[in-house]
Design an enzyme around this catalytic site. Structure first.
Site, PDB file in Angstrom:
ATOM      1  N   GLU A  32      -8.068  -2.938  -3.947  1.00  0.00           N
ATOM      2  CA  GLU A  32      -6.761  -3.041  -3.265  1.00  0.00           C
ATOM      3  C   GLU A  32      -6.501  -1.712  -2.583  1.00  0.00           C
ATOM      4  O   GLU A  32      -5.664  -0.917  -3.012  1.00  0.00           O
ATOM      5  CB  GLU A  32      -5.638  -3.380  -4.256  1.00  0.00           C
ATOM      6  N   HIS A 184      -0.221  -9.728  -2.403  1.00  0.00           N
ATOM      7  CA  HIS A 184       0.205  -8.339  -2.572  1.00  0.00           C
ATOM      8  C   HIS A 184       1.738  -8.277  -2.553  1.00  0.00           C
ATOM      9  O   HIS A 184       2.372  -9.008  -1.797  1.00  0.00           O
ATOM     10  CB  HIS A 184      -0.388  -7.501  -1.435  1.00  0.00           C
ATOM     11  N   ASP A 307      -5.231   1.188  -5.450  1.00  0.00           N
ATOM     12  CA  ASP A 307      -4.032   1.186  -4.617  1.00  0.00           C
ATOM     13  C   ASP A 307      -3.968   2.486  -3.819  1.00  0.00           C
ATOM     14  O   ASP A 307      -2.908   3.095  -3.681  1.00  0.00           O
ATOM     15  CB  ASP A 307      -2.734   0.964  -5.415  1.00  0.00           C
TER      16      ASP A 307
HETATM   17 MN    MN Z   1      -1.114  -1.949  -2.740  1.00  0.00          MN
END
Ligand code: MN
Length: 345
Positions: A32, A184, A307
């Site tokens: 991600e 998301h 992330d």
């Molecule tokens: Mn993210």
């Protein structure tokens, strides 16, 4: 031995591998990881009335870098691959024709980025839910022509959730193409958000999860997975709290749906979560919730994510390297689940 250590060894250099934290043999695939394009930033500034002036914030600069700077940062953190996706809110706040056009630009560019470093990058496509039929066609092009490995969407679009059947062409395409869709988080829709869910200090840490988890439950409740039983949805942040409440979801669903007859789902909520969802560790590379997630949904459903650039990639990697996992399980989370799910070589 990791690939780069091996390469360094065969080249007989005197270079010492940077802090050898890896015990087993595995690559590190993070799934991600955000990027963006100048065209997207320009349109976001335009619709927000922000104009062109002002310095580029550090996180935007990091997302714009899909070349040497990012690769150096990945090397320093011992991350082998970023599975890239366009940063939130994607194209979902744009006017429909702009969103469709920019999704094509993003997917074309992403495909070129992946081709420039196929061993370091893979890509998840962007699409515009504003036009579900166009979105389905773009998914097909992104996968069949451009070689992207899935797609990502940022929860609601103009306050609408994909449990509405008018969006189901998107799920039909994803199921037919055998690609996962990453759900998301983003700021909540107007109907979900509002003053009560504007909690200072907890916009991302809590409200984003409420939005994304609610969207996932809406999909289950609407029967999306009865209609598309092979569809796979990926949730970040260890499932936005859902793995921790699976038993309660089952129990209360049983009670609430007792008199529903045909309207009832074919399976229990926990069965959809275990058979139609994957869970990434983005922003949640912490052992105790990870262990709970593994126990709730099974380790073959858990994937490593960072992330980037919003989380520290070195800490994320080291946390999972240090977790009390056996080498096979660690490899599943870091590498082999991602290979299987995204069809990586
Ligand atoms: Mn993210």
């Amino acid at each position: 031995m990791r690939r780069r250590e091996f390469m360094a060894g065969t080249l007989a250099t005197m270079a010492v591998a940077p802090t050898a934290i890896g015990k087993g043999s595995h690559r590190v695939v993070a799934c991600e990881e955000a990027f963006t394009l100048p065209e997207i930033q320009a349109e976001l500034r335009r619709i927000r009335g922000e104009g062109d002036a002002g310095p580029v914030p550090p996180h935007v600069r990091a997302m714009l870098d899909v070349g040497e700077g990012r690769l150096r940062a990945m090397d320093a953190a011992r991350v082998d691959m970023h599975v890239l996706s366009l940063g939130t809110p994607g194209v979902q706040d744009f006017e429909t024709s702009t969103a469709i056009a920019l999704a094509r630009v993003v997917n074309d560019r992403l495909s070129a980025i992946v081709r420039s470093h196929p061993d370091r990058f893979a890509g998840l496509a962007t699409f515009a839910p504003q036009d579900p039929q166009a979105a389905a066609r773009e998914l097909e092009r992104a996968v069949r022509t451009l070689g992207l490995r899935g797609a990502l969407f940022n929860s609601h679009t103009n306050g609408e959730y994909l449990d509405d059947a008018k969006f189901w062409a998107i799920f039909e395409a994803a199921e037919a193409l055998q690609i996962p869709l990453y759900l998301h988080p983003r700021d909540p829709s107007p109907s979900l958000g509002g003053p009560a869910l504007s909690i200072p200090g907890f916009r991302v840490g809590w409200t984003f999860s409420v939005e994304a988890a609610s969207h996932a439950l809406r999909l289950i409740s609407a029967g999306v997975f009865d209609r598309f039983p092979k569809l796979q949805i990926i949730l970040g942040h260890l499932g936005e709290t859902l793995p921790f409440i699976v038993s309660r979801l089952d129990e209360r669903y049983r009670v609430e749906s007792a008199g529903w007859g045909d309207r009832k789902l074919r399976r229990l909520p926990s069965e959809y979560l275990r058979e139609n969802f994957y869970f990434t560790t983005s922003g949640m590379n912490v052992w105790s919730p990870l262990r709970a997630t593994i126990e709730a949904v099974g380790i073959e459903r858990v994937l490593f994510a960072i992330d980037y650039p919003f989380e520290d990639q070195t800490r994320a990697v080291q946390s999972i390297e240090a977790a009390p996992l056996n080498p096979d399980d660690r490899r599943m989370i870091f590498e082999s689940n991602a290979r299987r799910i995204f069809g990586l070589a």
